[in-house]
Design a protein around this motif. Structure first.
Motif, PDB file in Angstrom:
ATOM      1  N   MET A   1       0.832  -1.207   0.000  1.00 13.21           N
ATOM      2  CA  MET A   1       0.000   0.000   0.000  1.00 13.21           C
ATOM      3  C   MET A   1       0.869   1.261   0.000  1.00 13.21           C
ATOM      4  O   MET A   1       0.613   2.206  -0.721  1.00 13.21           O
ATOM      5  CB  MET A   1      -0.921   0.001   1.224  1.00 13.21           C
ATOM      6  N   PHE A   2       1.917   1.262   0.834  1.00 11.99           N
ATOM      7  CA  PHE A   2       2.836   2.386   0.899  1.00 11.99           C
ATOM      8  C   PHE A   2       4.187   1.948   0.347  1.00 11.99           C
ATOM      9  O   PHE A   2       4.572   0.782   0.409  1.00 11.99           O
ATOM     10  CB  PHE A   2       2.988   2.877   2.330  1.00 11.99           C
ATOM     11  N   GLY A   3       4.920   2.922  -0.194  1.00 11.66           N
ATOM     12  CA  GLY A   3       6.223   2.614  -0.740  1.00 11.66           C
ATOM     13  C   GLY A   3       7.236   2.291   0.342  1.00 11.66           C
ATOM     14  O   GLY A   3       7.012   2.558   1.530  1.00 11.66           O
TER      15      GLY A   3
ATOM     16  N   ARG B   1      10.336   2.972   5.597  1.00 12.04           N
ATOM     17  CA  ARG B   1      11.626   3.305   6.209  1.00 12.04           C
ATOM     18  C   ARG B   1      11.514   4.566   7.061  1.00 12.04           C
ATOM     19  O   ARG B   1      12.127   4.672   8.129  1.00 12.04           O
ATOM     20  CB  ARG B   1      12.696   3.491   5.129  1.00 12.04           C
ATOM     21  N   ALA B   2      10.727   5.528   6.596  1.00 14.36           N
ATOM     22  CA  ALA B   2      10.547   6.767   7.355  1.00 14.36           C
ATOM     23  C   ALA B   2       9.889   6.500   8.707  1.00 14.36           C
ATOM     24  O   ALA B   2      10.295   7.059   9.734  1.00 14.36           O
ATOM     25  CB  ALA B   2       9.709   7.758   6.538  1.00 14.36           C
ATOM     26  N   ILE B   3       8.865   5.642   8.713  1.00 14.45           N
ATOM     27  CA  ILE B   3       8.181   5.314   9.972  1.00 14.45           C
ATOM     28  C   ILE B   3       9.119   4.574  10.922  1.00 14.45           C
ATOM     29  O   ILE B   3       9.188   4.876  12.119  1.00 14.45           O
ATOM     30  CB  ILE B   3       6.917   4.478   9.703  1.00 14.45           C
TER      31      ILE B   3
ATOM     32  N   ILE C   1      12.905  13.150   6.144  1.00 13.67           N
ATOM     33  CA  ILE C   1      12.790  11.799   6.687  1.00 13.67           C
ATOM     34  C   ILE C   1      12.371  10.795   5.619  1.00 13.67           C
ATOM     35  O   ILE C   1      12.657   9.604   5.725  1.00 13.67           O
ATOM     36  CB  ILE C   1      11.787  11.786   7.865  1.00 13.67           C
ATOM     37  N   LEU C   2      11.725  11.272   4.564  1.00 16.14           N
ATOM     38  CA  LEU C   2      11.285  10.370   3.499  1.00 16.14           C
ATOM     39  C   LEU C   2      12.453   9.883   2.637  1.00 16.14           C
ATOM     40  O   LEU C   2      12.291   8.953   1.849  1.00 16.14           O
ATOM     41  CB  LEU C   2      10.240  11.060   2.614  1.00 16.14           C
TER      42      LEU C   2
ATOM     43  N   VAL D   1       5.347  11.089  15.234  1.00 16.79           N
ATOM     44  CA  VAL D   1       6.034  10.748  13.982  1.00 16.79           C
ATOM     45  C   VAL D   1       5.063  10.091  13.010  1.00 16.79           C
ATOM     46  O   VAL D   1       4.967  10.479  11.833  1.00 16.79           O
ATOM     47  CB  VAL D   1       7.234   9.820  14.269  1.00 16.79           C
ATOM     48  N   ILE D   2       4.329   9.098  13.481  1.00 15.87           N
ATOM     49  CA  ILE D   2       3.409   8.374  12.607  1.00 15.87           C
ATOM     50  C   ILE D   2       2.292   9.301  12.116  1.00 15.87           C
ATOM     51  O   ILE D   2       1.971   9.339  10.913  1.00 15.87           O
ATOM     52  CB  ILE D   2       2.819   7.160  13.347  1.00 15.87           C
ATOM     53  N   ALA D   3       1.707  10.077  13.034  1.00 16.96           N
ATOM     54  CA  ALA D   3       0.634  10.987  12.649  1.00 16.96           C
ATOM     55  C   ALA D   3       1.144  12.057  11.680  1.00 16.96           C
ATOM     56  O   ALA D   3       0.469  12.398  10.700  1.00 16.96           O
ATOM     57  CB  ALA D   3       0.035  11.643  13.891  1.00 16.96           C
ATOM     58  N   GLY D   4       2.341  12.586  11.949  1.00 14.04           N
ATOM     59  CA  GLY D   4       2.903  13.606  11.073  1.00 14.04           C
ATOM     60  C   GLY D   4       3.195  13.086   9.681  1.00 14.04           C
ATOM     61  O   GLY D   4       2.951  13.777   8.685  1.00 14.04           O
TER      62      GLY D   4
END
Length: 272
Positions: free
Chosen positions: A1-3, A8-10, A120-121, A226-229
């Motif tokens: 679903m996500f790249g 990695r960012a999370i 962070i991405l 972090v996750i919400a942002g």
């Protein structure tokens, strides 16, 4: 679903939050927010010196931040200026010198916005290893020195009377902050690192009854931010680093509606 980049960012962000949360508690307890800003601003000088000397950037940022902390300790012993004045001088001077040096590096393309606000991405697997390896070392040292650090925070005089050497504890805390700034710079940038240290810890202080529980809650709230942002950044196409800080701020504002009675842990009197 996500790249893969988002995953990695999370992973990287939550790992960093687990470190900045407990360490940020000491920043809040000791009222060291301006000191955190000073060390964060010195990171850009560390970047420029790392490029000039062709050394590892994380190592360069750590060394410069540690030197700035050492300079503060030496200047404080002169007792000619107040601590906030010294911090102002070191903070703005190190940032300005860093920007000037970056201007001279015309042969190297430098993403100044990336260093200031982070990306962070763009975190890589190697960055994740650095964050978790360095983070585990920082948390381990923090745990080993927890009692003397806490005692020196509550009362340096009593800590010294008990033979805990508060000055050594202060140096250890400064080196730990230099370490976390070095590994956090790429993720949230030099201008936002202090926010990640302070806001989750300040929120956790309202919700926790003991210093130990505050450290755990701060790490958890930082991870939530972090996750919400990141999801907010993905949804509204906003900058990831500032979005994380905005999420942390939103959590803090929500916590203001919580009664002052602590939610986590039994209520105890402590000086922190």
């Amino acid at each position: 679903m996500f790249g893969d980049f988002f995953s990695r960012a999370i992973i990287a962000g939550t790992g960093l939050a687990a470190v900045t949360g407990p360490l940020g508690c000491f920043v809040v307890w000791r009222r060291m927010a301006y000191f955190g800003d000073t060390m964060a601003h010195s990171a850009l000088l560390g970047v420029a010196i790392s490029i000039l000397l062709s050394i590892n950037m994380t190592l360069g940022v750590f060394l410069v931040a540690a030197l700035v902390a050492g300079a503060l300790l030496l200047l404080q012993r002169q007792a000619t200026l107040s601590t906030d004045s010294l911090l102002g001088i070191l903070s703005h001077s190190s940032l300005a010198v860093g920007l000037v040096l970056v201007g001279f590096l015309t042969q190297v393309r430098i993403d100044l916005m990336g260093f200031l606000f982070g990306d962070i991405l763009a975190v890589s697997e190697q960055d994740i290893f650095i964050i978790y390896g360095g983070g585990i070392a920082i948390i381990a040292l923090l745990a080993i020195n927890w009692r003397p650090l806490l005692a020196a925070t509550v009362s340096p005089e009593l800590a010294e009377a008990e033979g805990l050497r508060p000055e050594v504890s202060r140096i250890i805390l400064m080196l730990l902050m230099a370490s976390v700034i070095a590994i956090a710079m790429k993720l949230v940038g030099v201008l936002l690192i202090t926010s990640l240290l302070i806001i989750p810890a300040a929120t956790a202080r309202r919700l926790s009854a003991t210093p130990e529980m505050m450290a755990v809650v701060a790490g958890f709230l930082g991870a939530v931010a972090v996750i919400a942002g990141l999801f907010g950044s993905l949804t509204w196409d906003t900058a990831s680093g500032p979005s994380i800080v905005v999420a942390a701020l939103a959590i803090f504002l929500v916590s203001l509606a919580v009664p002052t009675a602590r939610l986590f842990g039994r209520r105890q009197d402590h000086g922190a």
